[in-house]
Design a protein around this motif. Structure first.
Motif, PDB file in Angstrom:
ATOM      1  N   HIS A 112       0.853  -1.191   0.000  1.00  0.00           N
ATOM      2  CA  HIS A 112       0.000   0.000   0.000  1.00  0.00           C
ATOM      3  C   HIS A 112       0.879   1.228   0.000  1.00  0.00           C
ATOM      4  O   HIS A 112       1.296   1.707   1.050  1.00  0.00           O
ATOM      5  CB  HIS A 112      -0.905  -0.004   1.229  1.00  0.00           C
ATOM      6  N   ARG A 117      -0.722   5.334  -4.726  1.00  0.00           N
ATOM      7  CA  ARG A 117      -2.159   5.215  -4.857  1.00  0.00           C
ATOM      8  C   ARG A 117      -2.798   6.570  -5.132  1.00  0.00           C
ATOM      9  O   ARG A 117      -3.703   6.681  -5.948  1.00  0.00           O
ATOM     10  CB  ARG A 117      -2.740   4.626  -3.580  1.00  0.00           C
ATOM     11  N   TYR A 120      -2.218   7.276  -8.601  1.00  0.00           N
ATOM     12  CA  TYR A 120      -3.100   6.456  -9.437  1.00  0.00           C
ATOM     13  C   TYR A 120      -4.498   7.050  -9.471  1.00  0.00           C
ATOM     14  O   TYR A 120      -5.126   7.155 -10.528  1.00  0.00           O
ATOM     15  CB  TYR A 120      -3.131   5.039  -8.908  1.00  0.00           C
ATOM     16  N   MET A 121      -4.969   7.451  -8.291  1.00  0.00           N
ATOM     17  CA  MET A 121      -6.326   7.978  -8.230  1.00  0.00           C
ATOM     18  C   MET A 121      -6.440   9.286  -9.004  1.00  0.00           C
ATOM     19  O   MET A 121      -7.410   9.531  -9.709  1.00  0.00           O
ATOM     20  CB  MET A 121      -6.752   8.205  -6.779  1.00  0.00           C
ATOM     21  N   LEU A 124      -6.491   8.431 -12.491  1.00  0.00           N
ATOM     22  CA  LEU A 124      -7.798   7.867 -12.837  1.00  0.00           C
ATOM     23  C   LEU A 124      -8.827   8.979 -13.026  1.00  0.00           C
ATOM     24  O   LEU A 124      -9.623   8.942 -13.971  1.00  0.00           O
ATOM     25  CB  LEU A 124      -8.245   6.919 -11.739  1.00  0.00           C
ATOM     26  N   ILE A 125      -8.741   9.971 -12.140  1.00  0.00           N
ATOM     27  CA  ILE A 125      -9.700  11.079 -12.264  1.00  0.00           C
ATOM     28  C   ILE A 125      -9.496  11.786 -13.588  1.00  0.00           C
ATOM     29  O   ILE A 125     -10.453  12.092 -14.309  1.00  0.00           O
ATOM     30  CB  ILE A 125      -9.539  12.052 -11.077  1.00  0.00           C
ATOM     31  N   LYS A 127      -8.177  10.524 -16.269  1.00  0.00           N
ATOM     32  CA  LYS A 127      -8.607   9.624 -17.340  1.00  0.00           C
ATOM     33  C   LYS A 127     -10.136   9.643 -17.470  1.00  0.00           C
ATOM     34  O   LYS A 127     -10.671   9.670 -18.586  1.00  0.00           O
ATOM     35  CB  LYS A 127      -8.118   8.214 -17.012  1.00  0.00           C
TER      36      LYS A 127
END
Lengths: 382, 516
Positions: A112, A117, A120-121, A124-125, A127
């Motif tokens: 973790h 992370r 990544y988030m 992702l947002i 994207k």
């Protein structure tokens, strides 16, 4: 003698005295005996006690020494144990420290990772935003396309309608129904009617006549249009045979619409041969390249190309064979070599060359078994 | 002589006239029956007039038109309901059809395949009857026909047979239909493609083995090429087939994903056709439900965001696959659940929960919430912040909710509450929840309050402590323990002050007090 007398005189008294004394002794003997026993017992008791105490003293010394020895041994043991425990505690503490560091590192790296992370988030947002934007754009595009198609269809429909109703167009003298004089502007349909041309009639009057029995087939454009679309024009329907030396109407019709059937001679162009030759030459010129790389047979293992694995994404590119080394000339390696000479070769040299040039690229021609016989026969002929 | 010849000709003419009239009458009869059979209200009457027994000999008529038209009429009749279809089976018409399916011209083949399809459509037993009379082989042979119409009819019939159960589907596969259907997909005619895709979907839906057969025939590559086809109905069938293939196992789903469908199918989520959108979402659901890796792939391509937008745009039952997909994605790992949360899935699901009226959609939404919120306090907080917990509680308490919905709501509530540390969201539940939910709520308070002084203060001022004192818990129960541990966070006076009946005890003390 005197003494003796004296003694004689005194004998009685002595005797008495002796008796007294004896009685006295007899009287005291018990007491004295008891006293003596007492003294003796005391003494003996003392003696034994002294001995015992002596023994006790000695035992105590032994015990003291032994216990001291034991205690010291135990103390050493205890100290050792305590020291050991202390050490172990220390080691444990240190190992916990190491494990703490390692576990923290491991988890942060592999299990973790907070920052990874978060990255990544965030990615992702981004994207998601991108996808949403793309989808909105795409649906907008699709919607516009659909609207465009619908509009085109509507337009088409209106145009067809306008073509059909072209007779409602207003003239200079008389306004049409779509051009009301009470309105400031003519109707939209009126403008459309002005733009469009009237629909050509589906069948010309002549053709209509011919269907009704007129035998003159039409030469009107609509028939030729129908022919162009591949439909055979309908043959005229004969009613009765006309007088005179006329051929059958259907036959005339067929003759008239017979397609041109030129002979092969007429069909062929006059420069056909030259064109074909040019074409052949051009093709030969175009297709001369050989796509397959030539790979020498000796040291075949060196010619193996490095094939990239599909599983990895390494940047090692294969070195194409022959781009650098293959074209290098090594004249010193060729020094001892001489071109092959044959007895017949000089004779049929020219023939051979002509025969040679074409299949040069094909290696197998050298392995042809008929080669010497063929050349020999050639030479004899020459 | 002339008169003799003339009479002879006249006799011939008369004889032929009779035949001609008979043929005309037959043609007219068959055509009329076929015409009448298109209207449902006529069919009862036709059946009562014994149309079956009349049509059967006409199937063997010498005139091809009559044969075709009678087959067409039979097909229309059988299409109407299963009783008539059964009548067709019992009338021994199928063997004739199957026999002539191999022999006749393409129009007849089309009509015969139509009859077979109409019979097979109703029930597994009727489909089995078609299989038993050798219909499969004949249909497979006509799949090889040149004419696209015949192929279409045959593929349609095969699809209807395979639709019923795995056994029939296996029979279709054993007849060798799958490679031919895959060939049909590659034909230029859209209608044929559509029907072949639908048939493949029907075959693949029953078991992993059947799906594997379809995959082995190379269907996925051709199906995936048609994703961006402009024809909406074709797209429906294509997505349905892909989802039926991928629903069975991880391997099949991975093969579907490997056909590089991914960024491009998201575009179809904006398709004007509702069923295309639904089938795309179903496909994504079937893919994501297998493994975290596949879900991750869908998430990384932005599929979750697209599905969430899709949920916002549609209404009713078509939302279900989207909701379930979000649930599946969130169920796999906390990372993926977080991905759903950052893609703004929770507010969208909350909207779905409030808008939808059907219980099964609500149950799916509730389940999805449970999957999203059960991982960490952060997830639970995100769910709680959307004001979902009171709704879940209301659904759980609502006597009108179905049993399934109640169970799912309870499970979801429990799993979210066990992680939730967001006290403002928990507080309303203190007042409304029944004791089996209240237990978890109080437990969360008892865990958080000892470590958070601000929360302790807020808990008192908002009246939570008073409420906690009012809870009647059995001595020795878990709830009582939690209440005690909350009470231990506060000074005794405050606890007593908030306990019910404190004013009475104070007044009693006044009564007992004797001034010195």
């Amino acid at each position: 003698m005197a003494r003796l007398v004296k003694l004689q005189n005194e004998i009685e008294r002595i005797k008495e005295k002796y008796f007294t004394r004896n009685r006295f002794a007899e009287e005291n003997r018990q007491r004295e005996n008891e006293a003596a026993i007492k003294i003796q017992s005391w003494f003996r008791g003392w003696q034994v006690r002294a001995y015992l105490s002596h023994l006790h003293w000695k035992a105590t010394i032994i015990q003291k020494i032994w216990r001291g020895f034991r205690a010291r041994a135990r103390f050493r043991q205890t100290v050792k144990a305590v020291y050991f425990i202390m050490k172990m505690n220390f080691y444990h503490k240190m190992s916990v420290r190491i494990q703490r560091r390692w576990r923290g590192y491991y988890v942060r790296k592999y299990v973790h990772n907070y920052y990874a992370r978060r990255r990544y988030m965030e990615g992702l947002i981004r994207k998601n935003e991108e996808i949403r934007r793309d989808l909105v754009d795409f649906s907008e595009f699709q919607r516009r396309e659909r609207e465009q198609i619908a509009m085109d269809r509507e337009e088409q429909k209106k145009t067809v309608q306008a073509q059909r109703m072209h007779f409602l167009l207003s003239t200079k003298q008389c306004p049409g129904v779509f051009n009301s004089p009470f309105k400031p502007e003519p109707d939209e349909m009126e403008l459309r009617l002005r733009r469009t041309k009237p629909q050509p009639p589906t069948a010309s009057p002549r053709e209509r006549d011919s269907r009704l029995g007129n035998r003159i087939p039409s030469t009107h454009s609509s028939a030729s249009i129908a022919r162009a679309h591949g439909a055979q024009p309908l043959p005229p329907i004969p009613i009765k045979k006309p007088q005179g030396p006329f051929r059958e109407a259907a036959e005339v019709w067929a003759q008239r619409h017979r397609s041109l059937e030129p002979s092969l001679r007429v069909q062929t162009s006059i420069t056909d041969l030259e064109e074909a030759q040019d074409q052949l030459r051009l093709e030969e010129w175009r297709n001369r390249t050989v796509d397959t790389l030539f790979q020498p047979f000796s040291k075949a293992h060196q010619n193996r190309r490095y094939e990239r694995m599909i599983h990895t994404s390494s940047s090692f590119q294969p070195v194409p064979y022959g781009n650098k080394h293959f074209r290098e000339e090594r004249p010193d390696n060729l020094l001892g070599k001489k071109p092959l000479q044959r007895a017949s070769s000089r004779l049929c040299n020219t023939h051979l060359r002509t025969a040679y040039t074409l299949p040069r690229t094909h290696q197998h021609i050298m392995e042809m078994p008929m080669w010497p016989a063929w050349s020999a026969s050639h030479s004899t002929k020459t | 002589l002339y008169i003799k010849i003339n009479t002879y000709c006249w006799i011939i003419h008369l004889c032929l006239l009779v035949f001609e009239q008979y043929q005309k009458a037959r043609t007219q009869f068959v055509q009329t029956v076929a015409e009448l059979a298109t209207r449902p209200q006529n069919i009862e009457t036709l059946q009562n007039a014994g149309v079956m027994s009349l049509l059967r000999p006409l199937l063997l008529d010498i005139v091809p038109t009559i044969q075709q038209t009678s087959a067409l009429a039979l097909g229309r009749l059988a299409n109407y309901n299963d009783d008539l279809a059964e009548a067709v089976v019992k009338g021994d018409i199928l063997p004739q059809l199957v026999y002539s399916l191999a022999e006749q011209n393409r129009f007849y083949k089309k009509a015969a395949a139509f009859v077979l399809r109409a019979v097979a459509k109703h029930s597994p037993t009727l489909a089995q009857a078609v299989v038993d009379c050798g219909g499969l082989d004949a249909l497979v042979i006509s799949l090889e026909e040149f004419d696209p119409g015949v192929k279409e009819a045959a593929a349609w019939a095969l699809g209807y047979i395979a639709r019923h159960n795995g056994h029939l589907s296996q029979a279709v596969v054993d007849a060798g239909a799958v490679p031919l259907l895959v060939l049909c997909i590659q034909e230029p005619e859209v209608a044929l493609k559509r029907i072949a895709a639908s048939a493949l979907s029907d075959i693949a839906k029953h078991s992993p083995e059947l799906a594997q057969t379809v995959v082995d025939a190379g269907a996925i590559a051709h199906l995936s090429q048609m994703i961006l086809n402009p024809d909406a109905k074709l797209k429906r069938q294509v997505f349905s087939a892909l989802s039926q293939i991928s629903k069975h196992s991880v391997d099949l789903a991975e093969m579907v994903v490997e056909a590089e469908i991914f960024p491009s199918i998201l575009v179809c989520l904006r398709d004007p056709d509702e069923y295309v959108r639904k089938n795309v979402t179903t496909l994504m659901r079937e893919i994501t439900k297998h493994t975290p890796e596949l879900s991750q792939l869908v998430v990384n391509t932005g599929g979750v965001a697209a599905v969430i937008d899709y949920l916002g745009e549609c209404q009713g039952g078509v939302r279900l696959p989207g909701i379930m997909m979000l649930g599946y994605v969130a169920a796999h790992s906390e990372n993926l659940a977080m991905a759903v949360i950052v893609s703004k899935g929770v507010p969208q699901l909350a909207i779905c929960l409030s808008e939808e009226s059907e219980d099964h959609i609500k149950a799916a939404t509730v389940w999805a919430f449970g999957q999203i919120g059960r991982h960490t306090p952060e997830h639970a907080r995100a769910v709680a912040a959307a004001h979902v917990l009171p709704k879940l509680l209301a659904l759980y308490m609502d006597p009108d909710s179905s049993e399934d919905l109640q169970i799912k709501a309870k499970k979801a509530l429990k799993s979210i509450l066990q992680k939730c540390t967001h006290l403002p969201a928990l507080e309303p539940l203190l007042y409304e929840a029944p004791s089996n939910i209240l237990k978890h709520v109080v437990y969360q308070f008892s865990k958080v309050l000892p470590h958070d002084s601000k929360a302790r203060r807020l808990f008192v001022t908002s009246g939570g402590l008073k409420k906690v004192q009012e809870i009647k818990a059995d001595v020795g129960s878990a709830l009582q323990e939690y209440i005690n541990s909350i009470n231990n966070c506060y000074p005794e006076e405050i606890v007593r002050y908030y306990s019910p009946g404190y004013s009475e005890t104070l007044l009693e003390r006044i009564d007992k007090y004797q001034p010195v």
